[in-house]
Design an enzyme around this catalytic site. Structure first.
Site, short mmCIF file in Angstrom:
data_model
loop_
_atom_site.label_atom_id
_atom_site.label_comp_id
_atom_site.label_asym_id
_atom_site.label_seq_id
_atom_site.Cartn_x
_atom_site.Cartn_y
_atom_site.Cartn_z
N ARG A 136 10.55 22.15 2.10
CA ARG A 136 10.18 23.31 2.81
C ARG A 136 10.86 23.21 4.43
O ARG A 136 11.09 23.95 5.04
CB ARG A 136 8.50 23.22 3.27
CG ARG A 136 7.54 23.51 2.08
CD ARG A 136 6.25 23.59 2.56
NE ARG A 136 5.41 23.93 1.76
CZ ARG A 136 4.38 23.10 0.96
NH1 ARG A 136 4.26 21.89 1.51
NH2 ARG A 136 3.78 23.36 0.04
N LYS A 189 4.37 10.10 -10.34
CA LYS A 189 2.90 10.04 -10.21
C LYS A 189 2.46 10.45 -9.03
O LYS A 189 3.15 10.72 -7.86
CB LYS A 189 2.57 8.62 -10.47
CG LYS A 189 3.11 7.70 -9.51
CD LYS A 189 2.96 6.26 -9.69
CE LYS A 189 1.54 5.82 -9.06
NZ LYS A 189 1.59 4.85 -7.93
N HIS A 208 7.79 4.16 -12.96
CA HIS A 208 9.14 3.57 -12.78
C HIS A 208 8.98 2.03 -13.35
O HIS A 208 10.11 1.31 -13.27
CB HIS A 208 9.39 3.53 -11.21
CG HIS A 208 8.54 2.56 -10.37
ND1 HIS A 208 7.13 2.58 -9.76
CD2 HIS A 208 8.78 1.37 -9.71
CE1 HIS A 208 6.94 1.83 -9.00
NE2 HIS A 208 7.83 0.77 -9.12
N LYS A 264 11.91 -0.76 -15.24
CA LYS A 264 12.38 -2.12 -14.75
C LYS A 264 12.98 -2.82 -15.94
O LYS A 264 12.33 -3.04 -17.04
CB LYS A 264 10.94 -2.93 -14.22
CG LYS A 264 10.67 -2.30 -12.79
CD LYS A 264 9.53 -3.34 -12.49
CE LYS A 264 8.75 -2.57 -11.34
NZ LYS A 264 9.68 -2.64 -9.97
N GLU A 289 1.24 -7.61 -4.27
CA GLU A 289 1.96 -7.34 -3.12
C GLU A 289 1.56 -7.80 -1.74
O GLU A 289 0.41 -8.02 -1.47
CB GLU A 289 1.92 -5.51 -3.14
CG GLU A 289 2.44 -5.09 -4.23
CD GLU A 289 2.53 -3.44 -3.87
OE1 GLU A 289 3.57 -3.23 -3.59
OE2 GLU A 289 1.45 -2.85 -4.19
N ASP A 291 -3.56 3.83 -8.20
CA ASP A 291 -2.16 3.52 -7.77
C ASP A 291 -1.51 2.64 -8.79
O ASP A 291 -0.29 2.88 -9.01
CB ASP A 291 -2.43 2.87 -6.20
CG ASP A 291 -0.67 3.09 -5.57
OD1 ASP A 291 -0.18 3.82 -5.78
OD2 ASP A 291 -0.56 1.88 -4.96
N HIS A 343 1.02 1.52 -14.11
CA HIS A 343 2.14 0.31 -14.20
C HIS A 343 1.38 -0.77 -15.19
O HIS A 343 2.01 -1.25 -16.06
CB HIS A 343 2.36 -0.22 -13.06
CG HIS A 343 2.84 0.88 -11.77
ND1 HIS A 343 3.55 1.99 -12.28
CD2 HIS A 343 2.64 1.04 -10.61
CE1 HIS A 343 3.87 2.69 -11.20
NE2 HIS A 343 3.37 2.24 -10.11
N LYS A 389 -3.21 -5.24 -2.52
CA LYS A 389 -2.12 -5.18 -1.54
C LYS A 389 -2.61 -6.39 -0.75
O LYS A 389 -3.83 -6.85 -0.70
CB LYS A 389 -2.40 -3.92 -0.76
CG LYS A 389 -2.21 -2.67 -1.61
CD LYS A 389 -0.93 -1.95 -0.97
CE LYS A 389 -0.48 -0.82 -1.75
NZ LYS A 389 1.07 -0.62 -2.28
C1 BG6 Z 1 3.88 2.40 -6.68
C2 BG6 Z 1 2.64 2.42 -5.73
O1 BG6 Z 1 3.92 3.11 -7.87
O2 BG6 Z 1 4.17 1.09 -6.80
C3 BG6 Z 1 2.83 1.59 -4.58
O3 BG6 Z 1 2.30 3.80 -5.53
C4 BG6 Z 1 3.36 0.09 -5.05
O4 BG6 Z 1 1.74 1.31 -3.86
C5 BG6 Z 1 4.51 0.28 -5.73
O5 BG6 Z 1 3.75 -0.52 -3.68
C6 BG6 Z 1 5.02 -1.01 -6.61
O6 BG6 Z 1 6.35 -0.98 -7.22
P1 BG6 Z 1 7.21 -2.02 -7.16
O7 BG6 Z 1 8.43 -1.68 -8.07
O8 BG6 Z 1 7.41 -2.71 -5.69
O9 BG6 Z 1 6.54 -3.35 -7.97
#
Ligand code: BG6
Length: 511
Positions: free
Chosen positions: A64, A169, A199, A203, A237, A256, A261, A361
């Site tokens: 936008r 996502k 993603h 990896k 994290e 999330d 994942h 987190k």
């Molecule tokens: C994302 C989440 O999909 O993956 C984030 O939305 C998270 O909250 C992230 O921090 C973690 O990815 P990675 O590759 O850093 O482990």
């Protein structure tokens, strides 16, 4: 020498096939956002440097924000230079010569018509032969709108070349919305045109699960309930919610990190060998695992699923605020930033073997790994001579310090029969000169090549939501028991997560 049978093995062929992408145009929706500058363009640049990006390649950013082509390129260049300061102007100019930007609302049909014209022009001019990828990196509330407009503008048709859609996502907010989104996307694109991205599957170490398990003969015979005591998958994290409170408040850790994942990592750990190394064969096996998750009821949600939220604390010597004090977070929020879940898979192979999944987190550090703890030896010969023996553990480190470690007992040199745990270690960093690639690099290339192996199929995403819904429903409609927030930032999470291990020899790994 490898036997001819091994050389003809589809797994080997899949791994070694030529991988230069065909000519194509990549259209990114939400192009002024962070993901394009921080991940997608650097990943494209890596492909370009490795000569894997086609010479005929167009990138069209759509958002936008009213910015010019020039400003768009400038922003991307600045972001790339952060990680690659050595990139010269000449290289950048050659890489980005066919990058364009188009400002427009996602609901404005004229923008899609103009895009169709522009893509045809670029096909003529640059030889991109009608191959198109539409990458949705926008907030999810506009996914359906963009997809139906692409359909109406004829852009989903595969007349001259391929047309694929990549969907970031979160894929839905719950089971119902995921089903609805699947239905809407399938009204426009066929399943084999749809690439739902996770993603984690890009990896390197996650992909190695398949090679480790199915290109070796030593692991599979012990990969089941007879030898495995339990499996732990952790994604911790150190970062907090940062600037993403708007998204996170309605998401929380289960949506999330688990729905996508962690469940995908669990699938790759637990699935049966596919009969062929091919996208649908692999996804069929992953789907069976998601469908085999023993359904949670109210009682098991209480005993097998622990939620947490970080309060203020210290990380790396710095004071950090609690989740409720972060900008944009409701001061009464019960959104979980920590979850630990015990899962049973009702399959022949895994009967009675718990899978412990945790993610959070603001834990002390960023580490992602999967660990398989084996059962103790059947007859403890040494029990009178030795203190305590530790269980054998195979650890697959997803990040950082990617690699695999096997922990086993060995005799301490000397006159006594004393044992100590030692490590047998494989480290990517020392075994290979080449570093591991970024996830998006691999995933973008696969999409251009039409290889959906590392993307999630619609039925997988629905099965993952279905398994999580009882936990989400209970957590969202009831207050947490006891004090909440229940762990300090910089600690390893709430103590209740230890209780669900039940047995004294099962403990969360200290990372
Ligand atoms: C994302 C989440 O999909 O993956 C984030 O939305 C998270 O909250 C992230 O921090 C973690 O990815 P990675 O590759 O850093 O482990």
């Amino acid at each position: 020498m490898l036997s001819s049978a091994l050389l003809e093995n589809p797994l080997r062929q899949g791994l070694s096939s030529g991988r230069v992408a065909p000519p194509c145009s990549l259209v990114i929706y939400g192009a002024s956002g962070d993901l394009t500058a921080r991940k997608l363009v650097p990943a494209l640049f890596e492909l370009y440097e490795k000569h894997l990006l086609p010479v005929s390649f167009n990138l069209i950013g759509i958002s936008r924000s009213a910015i010019s082509d020039e400003d768009f390129r400038k922003k991307l260049k600045e972001a790339l230079l952060q990680s690659k300061p050595q990139v010269s102007d000449a290289i950048w100019n050659s890489f980005s010569q066919n990058f364009h930007y188009h400002a427009g609302g996602y609901d404005d049909f004229k923008v899609y018509q103009a895009l169709a014209v522009k893509l045809n022009e670029l096909d003529e001019k640059n030889g991109t032969v009608g191959n198109r990828i539409f990458y949705l990196s926008t907030p999810p509330n506009v996914f359906e709108e963009i997809i139906s407009n692409l359909g109406a503008a004829g852009l989903a048709k595969e007349e001259k070349g391929f047309s694929r859609v990549v969907i970031e996502k979160p894929f839905g907010h719950d089971l119902d919305s995921a089903k609805e989104l699947n239905q809407k996307v399938r009204e426009v694109f066929k399943e084999n045109q749809i690439y739902r991205i996770d993603h984690y599957l890009g990896k390197e170490t996650v992909q190695n699960f398949l090679v480790m398990r199915f290109a070796n003969s030593i692991f599979e015979p012990i990969w089941d309930r007879r030898y495995v005591d339990h499996i732990q998958i952790t994604a911790s994290e150190d970062l907090g919610v940062g600037t993403r409170a708007g998204y996170y408040e309605s998401s929380g850790i289960l949506r999330d990190m688990f729905q996508n994942h962690l469940f995908q990592v669990m699938c790759l750990m637990a699935m049966e060998p596919p009969v062929i190394f091919e996208a649908n064969a692999i996804r069929d096996e992953k789907l069976k695992i998601l469908q085999a998750i023993r359904p949670f009821d109210e009682q098991t949600v209480r005993t097998h699923a622990i939620r947490g939220q970080y309060g203020p604390g210290f990380l790396a010597g710095q004071k950090v605020p609690g989740y409720r004090q972060e900008a944009g977070v409701d001061p009464q929020s019960i959104t979980p930033t920590y979850a630990a879940i015990k899962i049973f898979l009702d399959t022949w192979r895994w009967h009675g073997v718990p899978f412990f999944l945790r993610s959070a987190k603001r834990l002390p550090k960023r580490t992602t790994e999967a660990a398989i703890q084996f059962k103790e030896p059947p007859n403890l010969l040494f029990k009178n001579n030795m203190t305590e023996l530790s269980p054998n553990v195979l650890i697959i480190r997803i990040q950082p310090d990617e690699g695999i470690t096997l922990k086993f007992e060995t005799k301490v040199p000397g006159m006594s029969m004393e044992a100590r745990t030692v490590n047998m270690d494989f480290r990517y960093g020392t075994s290979f000169a080449e570093g591991t690639s970024e996830a998006y690099e691999r995933l973008l290339l696969d999409c251009m090549l039409g290889d959906a192996t590392l993307f999630i199929r619609g039925d997988e995403t629905e099965a993952a939501w279905a398994a999580l819904m009882p936990v989400l429903n209970l957590w969202e409609t009831t207050q947490p028991e006891g004090t909440f927030p229940n762990y300090e930032a910089g600690s390893w999470g709430p103590a209740e997560a230890d209780e669900m291990m039940e047995k004294p020899w099962r403990k969360w790994r200290k990372l």
